[in-house]
Write an enzyme that holds these catalytic residues in place. Sequence first.
Site, PDB file in Angstrom:
ATOM      1  N   LYS A  65     -15.487  53.468 -46.272  1.00  0.00           N
ATOM      2  CA  LYS A  65     -14.135  53.695 -46.801  1.00  0.00           C
ATOM      3  C   LYS A  65     -13.198  52.569 -46.353  1.00  0.00           C
ATOM      4  O   LYS A  65     -12.479  51.998 -47.165  1.00  0.00           O
ATOM      5  CB  LYS A  65     -13.581  55.018 -46.280  1.00  0.00           C
ATOM      6  CG  LYS A  65     -12.051  55.160 -46.447  1.00  0.00           C
ATOM      7  CD  LYS A  65     -11.496  56.443 -45.922  1.00  0.00           C
ATOM      8  CE  LYS A  65     -11.049  56.381 -44.495  1.00  0.00           C
ATOM      9  NZ  LYS A  65      -9.749  55.767 -44.214  1.00  0.00           N
ATOM     10  N   ASN A  66     -13.265  52.215 -45.053  1.00  0.00           N
ATOM     11  CA  ASN A  66     -12.298  51.241 -44.533  1.00  0.00           C
ATOM     12  C   ASN A  66     -12.608  49.813 -44.937  1.00  0.00           C
ATOM     13  O   ASN A  66     -11.828  48.907 -44.689  1.00  0.00           O
ATOM     14  CB  ASN A  66     -12.162  51.400 -43.012  1.00  0.00           C
ATOM     15  CG  ASN A  66     -11.448  52.700 -42.663  1.00  0.00           C
ATOM     16  OD1 ASN A  66     -10.864  53.336 -43.544  1.00  0.00           O
ATOM     17  ND2 ASN A  66     -11.511  53.100 -41.424  1.00  0.00           N
TER      18      ASN A  66
ATOM     19  N   CYS B  85      -2.179  58.812 -42.831  1.00  0.00           N
ATOM     20  CA  CYS B  85      -2.413  59.861 -41.826  1.00  0.00           C
ATOM     21  C   CYS B  85      -1.183  60.053 -40.927  1.00  0.00           C
ATOM     22  O   CYS B  85      -0.459  59.127 -40.656  1.00  0.00           O
ATOM     23  CB  CYS B  85      -3.585  59.444 -40.944  1.00  0.00           C
ATOM     24  SG  CYS B  85      -5.109  59.825 -41.757  1.00  0.00           S
TER      25      CYS B  85
ATOM     26  N   ARG C 235       2.670  54.442 -37.513  1.00  0.00           N
ATOM     27  CA  ARG C 235       1.730  53.310 -37.532  1.00  0.00           C
ATOM     28  C   ARG C 235       2.442  52.084 -38.093  1.00  0.00           C
ATOM     29  O   ARG C 235       2.471  51.846 -39.280  1.00  0.00           O
ATOM     30  CB  ARG C 235       0.490  53.722 -38.311  1.00  0.00           C
ATOM     31  CG  ARG C 235      -0.246  54.781 -37.467  1.00  0.00           C
ATOM     32  CD  ARG C 235      -1.394  55.414 -38.123  1.00  0.00           C
ATOM     33  NE  ARG C 235      -2.439  54.482 -38.466  1.00  0.00           N
ATOM     34  CZ  ARG C 235      -3.418  54.852 -39.304  1.00  0.00           C
ATOM     35  NH1 ARG C 235      -3.389  56.029 -39.853  1.00  0.00           N
ATOM     36  NH2 ARG C 235      -4.366  54.007 -39.610  1.00  0.00           N
TER      37      ARG C 235
ATOM     38  N   ASP D 115     -12.013  56.296 -34.448  1.00  0.00           N
ATOM     39  CA  ASP D 115     -12.200  57.229 -35.568  1.00  0.00           C
ATOM     40  C   ASP D 115     -13.282  58.255 -35.268  1.00  0.00           C
ATOM     41  O   ASP D 115     -13.431  59.230 -35.995  1.00  0.00           O
ATOM     42  CB  ASP D 115     -12.549  56.482 -36.857  1.00  0.00           C
ATOM     43  CG  ASP D 115     -11.389  55.632 -37.324  1.00  0.00           C
ATOM     44  OD1 ASP D 115     -11.602  54.760 -38.182  1.00  0.00           O
ATOM     45  OD2 ASP D 115     -10.273  55.826 -36.807  1.00  0.00           O
TER      46      ASP D 115
ATOM     47  N   ARG E 162     -10.629  62.465 -48.042  1.00  0.00           N
ATOM     48  CA  ARG E 162     -10.244  61.037 -48.068  1.00  0.00           C
ATOM     49  C   ARG E 162     -11.322  60.177 -47.423  1.00  0.00           C
ATOM     50  O   ARG E 162     -11.418  58.992 -47.685  1.00  0.00           O
ATOM     51  CB  ARG E 162      -8.929  60.835 -47.302  1.00  0.00           C
ATOM     52  CG  ARG E 162      -7.735  61.514 -47.930  1.00  0.00           C
ATOM     53  CD  ARG E 162      -6.463  61.186 -47.186  1.00  0.00           C
ATOM     54  NE  ARG E 162      -6.296  59.743 -47.030  1.00  0.00           N
ATOM     55  CZ  ARG E 162      -5.460  59.221 -46.141  1.00  0.00           C
ATOM     56  NH1 ARG E 162      -4.774  59.993 -45.346  1.00  0.00           N
ATOM     57  NH2 ARG E 162      -5.333  57.917 -46.049  1.00  0.00           N
TER      58      ARG E 162
HETATM   59  C1  EPZ Z   1      -7.645  50.858 -39.304  1.00  0.00           C
HETATM   60  O1  EPZ Z   1      -6.284  51.251 -39.299  1.00  0.00           O
HETATM   61  C2  EPZ Z   1      -8.388  52.028 -39.901  1.00  0.00           C
HETATM   62  N1  EPZ Z   1      -7.866  52.285 -41.249  1.00  0.00           N
HETATM   63  C3  EPZ Z   1      -8.194  53.262 -39.037  1.00  0.00           C
HETATM   64  O2  EPZ Z   1      -9.017  54.278 -39.579  1.00  0.00           O
HETATM   65  C4  EPZ Z   1      -8.686  52.954 -37.619  1.00  0.00           C
HETATM   66  O3  EPZ Z   1      -8.413  54.070 -36.797  1.00  0.00           O
HETATM   67  C5  EPZ Z   1      -7.945  51.723 -37.084  1.00  0.00           C
HETATM   68  O4  EPZ Z   1      -8.137  50.615 -37.979  1.00  0.00           O
HETATM   69  C6  EPZ Z   1      -8.447  51.309 -35.703  1.00  0.00           C
HETATM   70  O5  EPZ Z   1      -9.813  51.044 -35.760  1.00  0.00           O
HETATM   71  C7  EPZ Z   1      -8.254  51.492 -42.243  1.00  0.00           C
HETATM   72  O6  EPZ Z   1      -9.040  50.582 -42.049  1.00  0.00           O
HETATM   73  C8  EPZ Z   1      -7.683  51.806 -43.600  1.00  0.00           C
HETATM   74  P1  EPZ Z   1      -4.821  48.901 -36.479  1.00  0.00           P
HETATM   75  P2  EPZ Z   1      -5.143  50.157 -38.984  1.00  0.00           P
HETATM   76  O7  EPZ Z   1      -3.867  48.037 -37.214  1.00  0.00           O
HETATM   77  O8  EPZ Z   1      -5.551  48.862 -39.572  1.00  0.00           O
HETATM   78  C9  EPZ Z   1      -1.009  49.163 -33.710  1.00  0.00           C
HETATM   79  C10 EPZ Z   1      -9.519  56.368 -40.447  1.00  0.00           C
HETATM   80  O9  EPZ Z   1      -9.583  57.461 -39.846  1.00  0.00           O
HETATM   81  N2  EPZ Z   1      -0.376  48.272 -34.693  1.00  0.00           N
HETATM   82  O10 EPZ Z   1      -6.072  48.297 -35.927  1.00  0.00           O
HETATM   83  O11 EPZ Z   1      -3.828  50.733 -39.362  1.00  0.00           O
HETATM   84  C11 EPZ Z   1      -1.250  50.557 -34.287  1.00  0.00           C
HETATM   85  O12 EPZ Z   1      -0.106  51.365 -34.155  1.00  0.00           O
HETATM   86  C12 EPZ Z   1      -8.375  55.437 -40.149  1.00  0.00           C
HETATM   87  O13 EPZ Z   1     -10.351  55.947 -41.276  1.00  0.00           O
HETATM   88  C13 EPZ Z   1       0.882  47.761 -34.429  1.00  0.00           C
HETATM   89  O14 EPZ Z   1       1.484  48.049 -33.401  1.00  0.00           O
HETATM   90  O15 EPZ Z   1      -5.261  50.101 -37.414  1.00  0.00           O
HETATM   91  C14 EPZ Z   1      -2.398  51.066 -33.449  1.00  0.00           C
HETATM   92  O16 EPZ Z   1      -1.917  51.610 -32.233  1.00  0.00           O
HETATM   93  C15 EPZ Z   1      -7.345  56.071 -39.236  1.00  0.00           C
HETATM   94  N3  EPZ Z   1       1.458  46.933 -35.344  1.00  0.00           N
HETATM   95  C16 EPZ Z   1      -3.202  49.788 -33.132  1.00  0.00           C
HETATM   96  O17 EPZ Z   1      -2.313  48.683 -33.404  1.00  0.00           O
HETATM   97  C17 EPZ Z   1       0.831  46.565 -36.497  1.00  0.00           C
HETATM   98  O18 EPZ Z   1       1.399  45.771 -37.289  1.00  0.00           O
HETATM   99  C18 EPZ Z   1      -4.447  49.617 -33.987  1.00  0.00           C
HETATM  100  O19 EPZ Z   1      -4.024  49.683 -35.339  1.00  0.00           O
HETATM  101  C19 EPZ Z   1      -0.454  47.104 -36.758  1.00  0.00           C
HETATM  102  C20 EPZ Z   1      -1.037  47.941 -35.838  1.00  0.00           C
END
Ligand code: EPZ
Length: 420
Positions: free
Chosen positions: A23-24, A117, A122, A305, A398
């Site tokens: 999915k991701n 979510c 986020r 996840d 989803r």
């Molecule tokens: C991806 O989300 C995945 N979603 C998430 O899966 C997964 O949990 C996450 O990566 C971590 O592995 C998709 O790929 C669509 P991040 P993403 O940017 O890209 C902070 C699922 O269940 N952050 O790596 O949004 C953020 O708040 C979903 O399939 C900032 O501060 O995750 C978090 O604490 C849920 N500023 C950390 O970084 C930013 O601009 C990691 O977020 C971006 C992120």
Amino acid sequence: MLEKLMVVGGRPLRGTVQISGAKNSAIALIPAAVLAETSVTLDNLPHLSDVAIYTEILTDLGATIDWNEDRMTIDPSQMKPLAMPNGKVKKLRASYYLMGALLGRFGEATIGLPGGCNFEPRPIDLHIKGFEALGAVVSNENGALHIRAKELRGAKIYLDMASVGATINIMLAASRAKGLTTIENAAKEPEIIDVATLLNSMGAKIKGAGTDTIRIEGVSELHGCRHSIIPDRIQAGTYMIAAAATRGDVTVDNVIPKHLEALTAKLQEMGVHVYEMDESIRIVGQPIYESVDVKALIYPGFATDLQSPMSSLLCQAKGVSVLTDHVYSNRFKHIPELVRMGAKIRVEGRSAIIEGSQLSSAKVRATDLRAGAALVIAGLSVMTGGITEVSGVEFIDRGYENLVFNLSSLGAEVWRENEE
Ligand code: EPZ
């Protein structure tokens, strides 16, 4: 009509489940196709509501999409960078990938800020920092980001956090920038390698995906190609955990075992028997599990996840386990629901302290897709039987295609009912 999942406890899962495409990956590869001037074909596409929403959004932007089974062909040649301030983009957190894709192809994008979510706010500040470094002007007007760039120029970008989304979004825009972009402290998830592989098949020049430094030599045009999506490691891991939790004997087929190394190691540490083959993993549950400590980290650490599903399994371990999420600070909304089922868990900051206990069936509610998976696993693992009702199935749909079919084919007794 909202539905709930009825889950009968106490039946060990047995058999083989075919794992779908990730999915991701899919929800990054679909917008990435926007960057091409000719058609892109994606194979091994999962049938998920997030994927369906993305095809509607791209069609609204002028793409022609042919989606048949797990193959999708996207013709982006007639697309226009129309503003998408609200509506469908709000239903899908990963709609933010349209920003990097439209910026790379057209030099402009107007996209509503993401929904998705609801386990914690986020932010996308790192995505914006990357776009600005490439020469774009970004403004937030009425909840939508307006991004414009006369010309995208390569830049050296350091990510304060190894964000998956920011790494991919910057890679999308930088693939069409003039000159060299480097992303330092990049995320290393397999989905990032998958997107870089697609872009390179489209004619991009990306090196280092999967390491913490990615180099992107911009090109003036990208063309169509064909690409097969990597297997969904989180879907696979969820079924592995469910097999252990029901003391079953399940083989997850169509996986890349290396993507699941952290989970495999933890399951073995608990006493689960795990057998790795080239493209499948067999899980054989055992009567007794040892407690373990789990730290959810960025890849290749234990996946955040899989943190929620793992908490349901840890309820069955002897003694006390500590599950800490170093990626998200508050991804424990499923814990009160597990406590309603008799779990003995308390949350302290980023950690859940989990004491082994007998679970009993109950009416519970999913608040995000992985929390939903955790509650289904908990319901399946109630050894005394009984029916657990899991509301919020729309979240689970989803991320898990054919969930009822797959679980039923493994011997579970699960079915959908309309919510009262
Ligand atoms: C991806 O989300 C995945 N979603 C998430 O899966 C997964 O949990 C996450 O990566 C971590 O592995 C998709 O790929 C669509 P991040 P993403 O940017 O890209 C902070 C699922 O269940 N952050 O790596 O949004 C953020 O708040 C979903 O399939 C900032 O501060 O995750 C978090 O604490 C849920 N500023 C950390 O970084 C930013 O601009 C990691 O977020 C971006 C992120």
